[in-house]
Design an enzyme around this catalytic site. Structure first.
Site, PDB file in Angstrom:
ATOM      1  N   SER A   1      37.291 -45.754 -24.556  1.00 57.20           N
ATOM      2  CA  SER A   1      37.888 -44.430 -24.772  1.00 57.20           C
ATOM      3  C   SER A   1      39.396 -44.559 -24.670  1.00 57.20           C
ATOM      4  CB  SER A   1      37.389 -43.465 -23.694  1.00 57.20           C
ATOM      5  OG  SER A   1      38.145 -42.268 -23.710  1.00 57.20           O
TER       6      SER A   1
ATOM      7  N   TYR B   1      35.953 -41.943 -14.803  1.00 53.67           N
ATOM      8  CA  TYR B   1      35.628 -42.254 -16.210  1.00 53.67           C
ATOM      9  C   TYR B   1      36.766 -43.059 -16.820  1.00 53.67           C
ATOM     10  CZ  TYR B   1      34.752 -41.413 -21.214  1.00 53.67           C
ATOM     11  OH  TYR B   1      34.533 -41.571 -22.559  1.00 53.67           O
TER      12      TYR B   1
HETATM   13  N1  LIG Z   1      32.753 -38.227 -28.217  1.00 54.83           N
HETATM   14  C1  LIG Z   1      33.959 -38.481 -27.762  1.00 54.83           C
HETATM   15  O1  LIG Z   1      34.894 -37.660 -27.895  1.00 54.83           O
HETATM   16  C2  LIG Z   1      34.239 -39.789 -27.066  1.00 54.83           C
HETATM   17  C3  LIG Z   1      35.571 -40.078 -26.770  1.00 54.83           C
HETATM   18  C4  LIG Z   1      35.864 -41.285 -26.144  1.00 54.83           C
HETATM   19  C5  LIG Z   1      34.851 -42.174 -25.841  1.00 54.83           C
HETATM   20  N2  LIG Z   1      33.569 -41.856 -26.121  1.00 54.83           N
HETATM   21  C6  LIG Z   1      32.537 -42.838 -25.758  1.00 54.83           C
HETATM   22  O2  LIG Z   1      31.651 -42.986 -26.838  1.00 54.83           O
HETATM   23  C7  LIG Z   1      30.367 -43.381 -26.347  1.00 54.83           C
HETATM   24  C8  LIG Z   1      29.306 -42.492 -26.979  1.00 54.83           C
HETATM   25  O3  LIG Z   1      29.574 -41.157 -26.591  1.00 54.83           O
HETATM   26  P1  LIG Z   1      29.138 -39.881 -27.457  1.00 54.83           P
HETATM   27  O4  LIG Z   1      30.274 -38.955 -27.437  1.00 54.83           O
HETATM   28  O5  LIG Z   1      28.544 -40.298 -28.731  1.00 54.83           O
HETATM   29  O6  LIG Z   1      28.024 -39.270 -26.468  1.00 54.83           O
HETATM   30  P2  LIG Z   1      26.594 -38.639 -26.708  1.00 54.83           P
HETATM   31  O7  LIG Z   1      26.515 -37.959 -28.028  1.00 54.83           O
HETATM   32  O8  LIG Z   1      26.314 -37.849 -25.486  1.00 54.83           O
HETATM   33  O9  LIG Z   1      25.629 -39.934 -26.773  1.00 54.83           O
HETATM   34  C9  LIG Z   1      25.451 -40.745 -25.653  1.00 54.83           C
HETATM   35  C10 LIG Z   1      24.335 -41.710 -25.959  1.00 54.83           C
HETATM   36  O10 LIG Z   1      24.169 -42.609 -24.863  1.00 54.83           O
HETATM   37  C11 LIG Z   1      22.796 -42.557 -24.407  1.00 54.83           C
HETATM   38  N3  LIG Z   1      22.778 -42.872 -22.983  1.00 54.83           N
HETATM   39  C12 LIG Z   1      23.346 -42.168 -21.974  1.00 54.83           C
HETATM   40  N4  LIG Z   1      23.093 -42.780 -20.805  1.00 54.83           N
HETATM   41  C13 LIG Z   1      22.351 -43.887 -21.076  1.00 54.83           C
HETATM   42  C14 LIG Z   1      21.770 -44.913 -20.297  1.00 54.83           C
HETATM   43  N5  LIG Z   1      21.904 -44.927 -18.955  1.00 54.83           N
HETATM   44  N6  LIG Z   1      21.077 -45.886 -20.915  1.00 54.83           N
HETATM   45  C15 LIG Z   1      20.934 -45.867 -22.260  1.00 54.83           C
HETATM   46  N7  LIG Z   1      21.452 -44.932 -23.062  1.00 54.83           N
HETATM   47  C16 LIG Z   1      22.149 -43.944 -22.456  1.00 54.83           C
HETATM   48  C17 LIG Z   1      22.345 -41.153 -24.788  1.00 54.83           C
HETATM   49  O11 LIG Z   1      20.935 -41.006 -24.898  1.00 54.83           O
HETATM   50  P3  LIG Z   1      20.017 -40.626 -23.612  1.00 54.83           P
HETATM   51  O12 LIG Z   1      20.682 -39.456 -22.949  1.00 54.83           O
HETATM   52  O13 LIG Z   1      18.679 -40.305 -24.189  1.00 54.83           O
HETATM   53  O14 LIG Z   1      19.985 -41.847 -22.757  1.00 54.83           O
HETATM   54  C18 LIG Z   1      22.987 -41.026 -26.167  1.00 54.83           C
HETATM   55  O15 LIG Z   1      22.249 -41.752 -27.123  1.00 54.83           O
HETATM   56  C19 LIG Z   1      30.447 -43.299 -24.832  1.00 54.83           C
HETATM   57  O16 LIG Z   1      30.658 -44.570 -24.294  1.00 54.83           O
HETATM   58  C20 LIG Z   1      31.669 -42.419 -24.591  1.00 54.83           C
HETATM   59  O17 LIG Z   1      32.284 -42.673 -23.356  1.00 54.83           O
HETATM   60  C21 LIG Z   1      33.233 -40.689 -26.733  1.00 54.83           C
END
Ligand SMILES: NC(=O)c1ccc[n+]([C@@H]2O[C@H](COP(=O)([O-])OP(=O)(O)OC[C@H]3O[C@@H](n4cnc5c(N)ncnc54)[C@H](OP(=O)(O)O)[C@@H]3O)[C@@H](O)[C@H]2O)c1
Length: 283
Positions: free
Chosen positions: A164, A181
């Protein structure tokens, strides 16, 4: 004439990939891009199999897309909690039931927690570090034999860690602080550099993608607290938040021939917002 040959740049023809957190959000965008780029087998992992946000619906959407577009690739869902070493070991075994080698590992699953500094519950720090740091290390460690079996000097295997921009700046302190985080994502960056040097000789490159705000289940709560999509878009140098194609392009670059010699880097995908004024540090 130089010796440049860009045939196959951005193609993932015949590749086998595992995407953790692939059931929704950035993971599902990445899986979709890989499928469209010709990947052969896409393993999608997350904790939940069923429901609107579970793996099963993602696998169905990916396989429907493959049928509709006449693509060769197929998606396979495997539930696993990648914060736990035992479950990662089980995940390795499940993947090996289908494929003996792995070309691409995207360590995308991540957790966040926001709240005031003083009363931060310790479980929240543990949850974040277990998934965002320990889990990524264990994924790389336990899948490295399968990745090494596939990589070659001319076509290395890939690990991409999804971090991130919070890993490079102080994004949010105060009432909705995300200090642990942010620290976990900074750790993920340095983990990526260490792994790049450790695994480079085994023909595995390791790079990190650092997104800014992309609407998702994980990000939507904080986006709302900060004023919503419109306000955050106005503050972004590109005047919008991230969209699926933004993450797709960087992932395809880092996982294809186009980036064979890129190792131990991170790429921010935030429209330049991390370089802007301190608005986000005022929370
Ligand atoms: N969206 C943003 O603005 C943003 C910005 C910066 C960084 N990120 C990073 O991008 C990545 C994806 O985030 P996202 O925004 O796409 O979030 P999201 O839509 O909430 O998706 C998160 C995914 O991770 C899975 N997950 C969560 N905990 C887990 C565990 N313990 N074991 C296996 N799977 C797990 C969830 O499925 P389950 O809940 O079913 O496990 C889901 O598939 C993360 O690392 C986040 O920190 C996102």
């Amino acid at each position: 004439m130089s010796e440049v040959n860009i045939d196959g740049f951005f193609s993932l023809e015949g590749k086998v990939a595992l995407i953790t957190g692939g059931s929704r959000g950035l993971g599902l965008h990445t899986a979709t891009a890989f499928l469209l780029a010709g990947a052969k087998t896409l393993f999608i992992s997350a904790r939940k199999a069923g429901g609107e946000q579970g793996i099963d619906q993602a696998v169905k959407r990916l396989n429907d897309l493959a049928t509709q577009k006449g693509l060769k690739g197929r998606a396979i869902g495997i539930p696993a909690n990648v914060a736990q070493e035992d479950d990662i070991k089980r995940l390795v075994g499940e993947v090996q039931k289908h494929e003996s080698k792995l070309d691409i590992l995207v360590a995308n699953a991540g957790a966040t927690w926001g709240g005031p500094f003083g009363p931060t519950p310790d479980w929240s720090s543990q949850k974040i570090l277990d998934l965002n740091v320990r889990g990524v290390f264990n994924l790389a460690r336990l899948f490295s034999p399968m990745l090494a079996a596939s990589g070659s000097p001319d076509d290395p295997s890939r690990i991409v860690i999804v971090s991130s921009v919070a890993g490079t700046n102080v994004a949010h302190v105060g009432d909705n602080g995300t200090i642990m985080y942010s620290a976990s994502k900074a750790a993920a960056h340095h983990l990526g550099r260490n792994l790049a040097v450790e695994l480079g000789p085994r023909n595995i490159t390791v790079n990190t993608v650092a997104p800014g705000f992309f609407p998702s289940k994980l990000a939507n709560g904080l986006i709302d607290i900060l004023g919503g999509v419109d306000e955050l878009s106005r503050e972004n140098p590109r005047k919008r938040l991230g969209v699926p194609n933004d993450i797709a392009g960087v992932m395809l670059f880092l996982c294809s021939r186009a980036s064979n010699y890129v190792n131990g880097e991170y790429i921010s995908v935030d429209g330049g917002s991390r370089l802007g004024s301190g608005r986000l540090t005022k929370m």
